[in-house]
Design a protein around this motif. Structure first.
Motif, PDB file in Angstrom:
ATOM      1  N   THR A 116      -6.700  55.331  47.963  1.00  0.00           N
ATOM      2  CA  THR A 116      -7.262  56.193  46.920  1.00  0.00           C
ATOM      3  C   THR A 116      -8.694  56.582  47.268  1.00  0.00           C
ATOM      4  O   THR A 116      -9.088  57.741  47.130  1.00  0.00           O
ATOM      5  CB  THR A 116      -7.218  55.485  45.552  1.00  0.00           C
ATOM      6  N   LYS A 118      -8.757  59.171  49.949  1.00  0.00           N
ATOM      7  CA  LYS A 118      -8.416  60.488  49.394  1.00  0.00           C
ATOM      8  C   LYS A 118      -9.634  61.120  48.725  1.00  0.00           C
ATOM      9  O   LYS A 118      -9.926  62.298  48.921  1.00  0.00           O
ATOM     10  CB  LYS A 118      -7.277  60.348  48.390  1.00  0.00           C
ATOM     11  N   HIS A 119     -10.370  60.323  47.943  1.00  0.00           N
ATOM     12  CA  HIS A 119     -11.552  60.838  47.248  1.00  0.00           C
ATOM     13  C   HIS A 119     -12.645  61.251  48.242  1.00  0.00           C
ATOM     14  O   HIS A 119     -13.339  62.254  48.024  1.00  0.00           O
ATOM     15  CB  HIS A 119     -12.091  59.813  46.252  1.00  0.00           C
ATOM     16  N   LYS A 139     -12.166  62.378  51.300  1.00  0.00           N
ATOM     17  CA  LYS A 139     -11.746  63.643  51.910  1.00  0.00           C
ATOM     18  C   LYS A 139     -11.960  64.813  50.951  1.00  0.00           C
ATOM     19  O   LYS A 139     -12.408  65.880  51.360  1.00  0.00           O
ATOM     20  CB  LYS A 139     -10.284  63.563  52.340  1.00  0.00           C
ATOM     21  N   GLU A 140     -11.649  64.607  49.674  1.00  0.00           N
ATOM     22  CA  GLU A 140     -11.868  65.669  48.684  1.00  0.00           C
ATOM     23  C   GLU A 140     -13.341  65.997  48.555  1.00  0.00           C
ATOM     24  O   GLU A 140     -13.723  67.172  48.477  1.00  0.00           O
ATOM     25  CB  GLU A 140     -11.306  65.252  47.326  1.00  0.00           C
ATOM     26  N   THR A 141     -14.182  64.989  48.548  1.00  0.00           N
ATOM     27  CA  THR A 141     -15.627  65.195  48.444  1.00  0.00           C
ATOM     28  C   THR A 141     -16.148  65.948  49.656  1.00  0.00           C
ATOM     29  O   THR A 141     -16.988  66.852  49.523  1.00  0.00           O
ATOM     30  CB  THR A 141     -16.352  63.845  48.292  1.00  0.00           C
ATOM     31  N   GLU A 142     -15.652  65.603  50.835  1.00  0.00           N
ATOM     32  CA  GLU A 142     -16.066  66.313  52.047  1.00  0.00           C
ATOM     33  C   GLU A 142     -15.689  67.791  51.971  1.00  0.00           C
ATOM     34  O   GLU A 142     -16.457  68.653  52.406  1.00  0.00           O
ATOM     35  CB  GLU A 142     -15.442  65.660  53.282  1.00  0.00           C
ATOM     36  N   GLU A 143     -14.523  68.082  51.415  1.00  0.00           N
ATOM     37  CA  GLU A 143     -14.109  69.478  51.256  1.00  0.00           C
ATOM     38  C   GLU A 143     -15.024  70.209  50.273  1.00  0.00           C
ATOM     39  O   GLU A 143     -15.400  71.355  50.505  1.00  0.00           O
ATOM     40  CB  GLU A 143     -12.654  69.561  50.786  1.00  0.00           C
ATOM     41  N   TYR A 144     -15.373  69.555  49.158  1.00  0.00           N
ATOM     42  CA  TYR A 144     -16.285  70.160  48.187  1.00  0.00           C
ATOM     43  C   TYR A 144     -17.644  70.446  48.819  1.00  0.00           C
ATOM     44  O   TYR A 144     -18.238  71.502  48.593  1.00  0.00           O
ATOM     45  CB  TYR A 144     -16.467  69.263  46.959  1.00  0.00           C
TER      46      TYR A 144
END
Length: 58
Positions: A36, A39-40, A42-47
């Motif tokens: 988890t 996943k967070h 990776k999402e933060t890196e995308e943001y």
């Protein structure tokens, strides 16, 4: 994620994973927490990437 997929992801036999459910439930909790967290991150890196692109286009 299925248990078979999880077993493949952490490189253990699905039978081992099944055994851990009863003998090492805290280990499984840590594995799920780690996934988890990954996943967070990776999402933060995308943001961050999107924000940088927006700032550069100004």
């Amino acid at each position: 994620m299925t248990k078979k997929e999880l077993a493949e992801r952490i490189n253990v036999d699905p039978k081992t994973l099944k055994n851990w459910e009863t003998t090492k439930p805290e280990l499984l909790k840590l594995i799920y927490l780690g996934l988890t967290t990954e996943k967070h991150i990776k999402e933060t890196e995308e943001y961050i990437k999107v924000i940088k692109e927006l700032n550069e286009s100004k």
